[in-house]
Design a protein around this motif. Structure first.
Motif, mmCIF file in Angstrom:
data_model
loop_
_atom_site.group_PDB
_atom_site.id
_atom_site.type_symbol
_atom_site.label_atom_id
_atom_site.label_comp_id
_atom_site.label_asym_id
_atom_site.label_seq_id
_atom_site.Cartn_x
_atom_site.Cartn_y
_atom_site.Cartn_z
ATOM 1 N N LEU A 396 0.813 -1.208 0.000
ATOM 2 C CA LEU A 396 0.000 0.000 0.000
ATOM 3 C C LEU A 396 0.852 1.265 0.000
ATOM 4 O O LEU A 396 0.572 2.212 -0.750
ATOM 5 N N VAL A 397 1.866 1.304 0.823
ATOM 6 C CA VAL A 397 2.690 2.512 0.936
ATOM 7 C C VAL A 397 3.428 2.801 -0.372
ATOM 8 O O VAL A 397 3.503 3.951 -0.818
ATOM 9 N N PHE A 398 3.991 1.753 -0.969
ATOM 10 C CA PHE A 398 4.791 1.954 -2.180
ATOM 11 C C PHE A 398 4.002 1.653 -3.465
ATOM 12 O O PHE A 398 4.573 1.689 -4.561
ATOM 13 N N ALA A 399 2.706 1.354 -3.294
ATOM 14 C CA ALA A 399 1.839 1.090 -4.449
ATOM 15 C C ALA A 399 2.449 0.027 -5.355
ATOM 16 O O ALA A 399 2.459 0.150 -6.583
ATOM 17 N N ASN A 400 2.957 -1.036 -4.744
ATOM 18 C CA ASN A 400 3.641 -2.076 -5.506
ATOM 19 C C ASN A 400 3.341 -3.430 -4.852
ATOM 20 O O ASN A 400 4.040 -3.867 -3.935
ATOM 21 N N PRO A 401 2.307 -4.149 -5.328
ATOM 22 C CA PRO A 401 1.952 -5.451 -4.735
ATOM 23 C C PRO A 401 3.090 -6.467 -4.795
ATOM 24 O O PRO A 401 3.250 -7.276 -3.876
ATOM 25 N N GLN A 402 3.869 -6.418 -5.869
ATOM 26 C CA GLN A 402 4.971 -7.376 -5.995
ATOM 27 C C GLN A 402 5.996 -7.171 -4.894
ATOM 28 O O GLN A 402 6.542 -8.138 -4.341
ATOM 29 N N LEU A 403 6.255 -5.906 -4.555
ATOM 30 C CA LEU A 403 7.180 -5.608 -3.452
ATOM 31 C C LEU A 403 6.636 -6.179 -2.144
ATOM 32 O O LEU A 403 7.393 -6.709 -1.321
ATOM 33 N N GLY A 404 5.310 -6.078 -1.952
ATOM 34 C CA GLY A 404 4.707 -6.635 -0.742
ATOM 35 C C GLY A 404 4.889 -8.133 -0.653
ATOM 36 O O GLY A 404 5.162 -8.676 0.425
ATOM 37 N N VAL A 405 4.733 -8.836 -1.783
ATOM 38 C CA VAL A 405 4.918 -10.284 -1.794
ATOM 39 C C VAL A 405 6.371 -10.655 -1.486
ATOM 40 O O VAL A 405 6.652 -11.588 -0.723
ATOM 41 N N VAL A 406 7.312 -9.906 -2.088
ATOM 42 C CA VAL A 406 8.738 -10.192 -1.893
ATOM 43 C C VAL A 406 9.139 -10.021 -0.431
ATOM 44 O O VAL A 406 9.800 -10.891 0.158
ATOM 45 N N ILE A 407 8.741 -8.920 0.172
ATOM 46 C CA ILE A 407 9.164 -8.689 1.568
ATOM 47 C C ILE A 407 8.442 -9.653 2.513
ATOM 48 O O ILE A 407 9.008 -10.074 3.535
ATOM 49 N N ALA A 408 7.218 -10.053 2.171
ATOM 50 C CA ALA A 408 6.516 -11.041 3.004
ATOM 51 C C ALA A 408 7.236 -12.379 2.959
ATOM 52 O O ALA A 408 7.434 -13.030 4.000
ATOM 53 N N ALA A 409 7.644 -12.800 1.760
ATOM 54 C CA ALA A 409 8.369 -14.072 1.643
ATOM 55 C C ALA A 409 9.710 -14.015 2.366
ATOM 56 O O ALA A 409 10.113 -14.973 3.048
ATOM 57 N N ALA A 410 10.414 -12.882 2.228
ATOM 58 C CA ALA A 410 11.704 -12.719 2.905
ATOM 59 C C ALA A 410 11.534 -12.758 4.419
ATOM 60 O O ALA A 410 12.366 -13.321 5.146
ATOM 61 N N MET A 411 10.429 -12.192 4.898
ATOM 62 C CA MET A 411 10.192 -12.182 6.347
ATOM 63 C C MET A 411 9.962 -13.598 6.880
ATOM 64 O O MET A 411 10.501 -13.981 7.926
ATOM 65 N N VAL A 412 9.184 -14.392 6.164
ATOM 66 C CA VAL A 412 8.946 -15.773 6.602
ATOM 67 C C VAL A 412 10.258 -16.544 6.637
ATOM 68 O O VAL A 412 10.551 -17.269 7.596
ATOM 69 N N ILE A 413 11.065 -16.383 5.597
ATOM 70 C CA ILE A 413 12.350 -17.093 5.533
ATOM 71 C C ILE A 413 13.262 -16.673 6.679
ATOM 72 O O ILE A 413 13.864 -17.515 7.367
ATOM 73 N N ASN A 414 13.367 -15.370 6.923
ATOM 74 C CA ASN A 414 14.307 -14.897 7.937
ATOM 75 C C ASN A 414 13.865 -15.277 9.350
ATOM 76 O O ASN A 414 14.685 -15.644 10.187
ATOM 77 N N VAL A 415 12.569 -15.193 9.634
ATOM 78 C CA VAL A 415 12.093 -15.576 10.968
ATOM 79 C C VAL A 415 12.280 -17.072 11.185
ATOM 80 O O VAL A 415 12.626 -17.521 12.289
ATOM 81 N N LEU A 416 12.079 -17.870 10.130
ATOM 82 C CA LEU A 416 12.308 -19.311 10.237
ATOM 83 C C LEU A 416 13.786 -19.603 10.516
ATOM 84 O O LEU A 416 14.116 -20.410 11.408
ATOM 85 N N VAL A 417 14.664 -18.946 9.777
ATOM 86 C CA VAL A 417 16.108 -19.122 10.006
ATOM 87 C C VAL A 417 16.488 -18.648 11.407
ATOM 88 O O VAL A 417 17.302 -19.277 12.094
ATOM 89 N N ALA A 418 15.874 -17.544 11.839
ATOM 90 C CA ALA A 418 16.165 -17.015 13.180
ATOM 91 C C ALA A 418 15.778 -18.019 14.257
ATOM 92 O O ALA A 418 16.509 -18.215 15.236
ATOM 93 N N GLY A 419 14.611 -18.662 14.081
ATOM 94 C CA GLY A 419 14.190 -19.658 15.063
ATOM 95 C C GLY A 419 15.141 -20.835 15.129
ATOM 96 O O GLY A 419 15.483 -21.315 16.215
ATOM 97 N N LEU A 420 15.595 -21.298 13.960
ATOM 98 C CA LEU A 420 16.548 -22.403 13.932
ATOM 99 C C LEU A 420 17.879 -22.001 14.551
ATOM 100 O O LEU A 420 18.464 -22.754 15.350
ATOM 101 N N ALA A 421 18.370 -20.827 14.177
ATOM 102 C CA ALA A 421 19.661 -20.368 14.721
ATOM 103 C C ALA A 421 19.575 -20.169 16.228
ATOM 104 O O ALA A 421 20.527 -20.472 16.965
ATOM 105 N N GLY A 422 18.432 -19.661 16.696
ATOM 106 C CA GLY A 422 18.277 -19.415 18.127
ATOM 107 C C GLY A 422 18.392 -20.670 18.968
ATOM 108 O O GLY A 422 18.785 -20.611 20.137
ATOM 109 N N VAL A 423 18.037 -21.827 18.378
ATOM 110 C CA VAL A 423 18.171 -23.096 19.090
ATOM 111 C C VAL A 423 19.503 -23.765 18.777
ATOM 112 O O VAL A 423 20.237 -24.195 19.680
#
Length: 467
Positions: A396-423
């Motif tokens: 919505l902010v950048f008027a770019n749905p593709q950007l929203g999909v990209v950052i959403a996918a990156a967030m899922v990947i990074n939080v998953l990696v963070a959980g694994l690394a944390g253990v």
């Protein structure tokens, strides 16, 4: 007015104050004013009602350059009990100003464990001088304790205990307790030993008081007991006290003979100390004591900042590889820190839980895989929730749905990696024989930052969002 001078305040007597007010600034000022004016009697009168722990706090609250004068004024109250309650750095500073025979006199007033805690902080030469000034019996007990590893049950235990032979009756025990004035006065249970001085059971004082004199001790004692090996680490000792709700426990040597006991008051101190130590190690703050000398604080903290500098360079290198993509779309530079920050917080949360679980033996080899699977599920749920919110917001902010999909996918990947690394990072360090609280944060931060940037920028390029 000099830095150490304090504004005049009405004199306050500790006896006129509630317990919570006795170390308020007004009272501390009144005591220090009396010391600076040379009125030691007034200073002593105000401090007289205080508990030894409060006197220790009073000395710690005093500016460093005024502590020697305050200690001199309160010399009659500056006994072993006060030193035992005092901050380690402040105590070392005061002990350095005392003669060996004075330190020996203070140590002689204490139980063995408290005396060892004081003497073990001294330099080796000072230790020898203090030990020479002690009575032979006290010297032998303390030298034996100092021969055990640091932070072991042997250092923590006290030798003052009550042990009786298994053939005695309850009446024999009671008569013994009443007749021998040299016995310890602070104890909760009596240890029953065999002829080889190996503990065979324990008997609470309440049981003795409620049992007829003619009954054999072996008939009222409890045979099941938690025995602490003399070389056991103090963290493991604390865990046993917590797990089995112990008040005191027998300490045994390699031959199974009774050599001392550990009481719950010492364990409470250890639990607090270890918990604070792990929290400070996670942040790389060293001992984290406000009384620690500046030079020592600098040395303990700077090495982790230097290590963090090199790990940060890894993330910077990854960003540099996508410089052209960032130049094409400024939004990438705006959103990158969000991905890394959320991933870092997620990793820190998991890491803190894992380090605590390792310290309390909740996380072991038998349940590591189950814990990893659990954290994967938690990370996926957290990542999906944040990804939806951030993805919609970015689109919505950048008027770019593709950007929203990209950052959403990156967030899922990074939080998953963070959980694994944390253990996995703390567990790996623990398996390698390292303290997971010391270096986990540096490695977890490196993984989450690097993966966050790589996932976000890599997906932006791979998806065709930027050329």
């Amino acid at each position: 007015m000099s830095e150490t001078e304090l504004p005049p305040e009405p004199a306050l007597d500790a006896g006129e104050l509630d317990a919570d007010d006795r170390l308020k600034p007004e009272f501390v000022r009144s005591v220090l004013d009396a010391v600076e004016e040379g009125d030691t009697e007034a200073a002593k009168a105000r401090v007289e009602p205080l508990h030894p722990a409060d006197i220790a706090d009073l000395i710690e609250l005093t500016p460093a350059d005024l502590r020697p004068a305050l200690a001199a004024a309160l010399s009659d109250r500056l006994d072993g009990d006060v030193l035992a309650e005092m901050n380690d750095w402040v105590r070392e500073e005061l002990l350095a100003a005392l003669e060996p025979h004075q330190v020996a006199d203070l140590a002689a007033e204490l139980d063995t464990d408290d005396a060892v805690a004081i003497i073990e902080t001294l330099e080796e030469e000072d230790q020898r001088a203090v030990l020479r000034a002690l009575d032979p019996d006290d010297r032998a007990a303390i030298e034996e304790a100092l021969s055990y590893p640091e932070e072991s049950a042997g250092r923590l235990m006290q030798r003052e205990l009550i042990a009786v032979p298994e053939h005695w009756t309850v009446g024999d025990v009671i008569d013994y307790l009443r007749s021998d004035e040299e016995l310890s006065t602070d104890f909760w249970e009596i240890f029953v030993v065999d002829p080889a001085h190996r503990p065979v059971g324990t008997c609470h004082l309440s049981w003795l008081l409620r049992t007829p004199r003619v009954v054999q001790v072996t008939d009222v004692m409890r045979r099941e007991q938690t025995l602490i090996p003399v070389d056991m680490d103090q963290e493991e000792v604390a865990l046993r006290f917590q797990k089995y709700a112990l008040i005191s426990a027998a300490v045994i040597d390699a031959g199974g003979r009774l050599v001392g006991m550990i009481t719950v008051d010492d364990v409470v101190h250890i639990i607090s100390e270890e918990a604070g130590e792990d929290a400070l190690l996670l942040s790389g703050a060293g001992d984290g004591d406000i009384n620690e000398p500046v030079r020592d604080s600098y040395r303990s903290r700077v090495r982790w900042l230097v290590a963090n500098l090199f790990t940060a360079l890894v993330a910077s290198f990854i960003i540099a590889q996508f410089g052209a993509a960032i130049e094409q779309m400024v939004a990438l530079a705006v959103l990158m820190p969000i991905v890394a920050s959320i991933g870092g917080n997620a990793g820190t949360q998991t890491m803190a839980i894992a380090v605590r679980a390792l310290a309390t033996n909740q996380l072991t080899q038998s349940n590591t895989l189950r814990t990893v699977r659990r954290e994967i599920v938690v990370a996926l749920l957290n990542g999906a929730t944040i990804a939806v919110l951030l993805g919609i917001g970015a689109a919505l902010v950048f008027a770019n749905p593709q950007l929203g999909v990209v950052i959403a996918a990156a967030m899922v990947i990074n939080v998953l990696v963070a959980g694994l690394a944390g253990v996995l990072v703390p567990v790996t360090l623990e398996r390698l024989g390292q303290d997971p609280a010391v270096a986990s944060s540096v490695f977890v931060t490196m993984v989450t930052d690097s993966m966050g940037f790589f996932a976000f920028l890599g997906l932006a390029v791979a998806s065709g969002l930027v050329g």
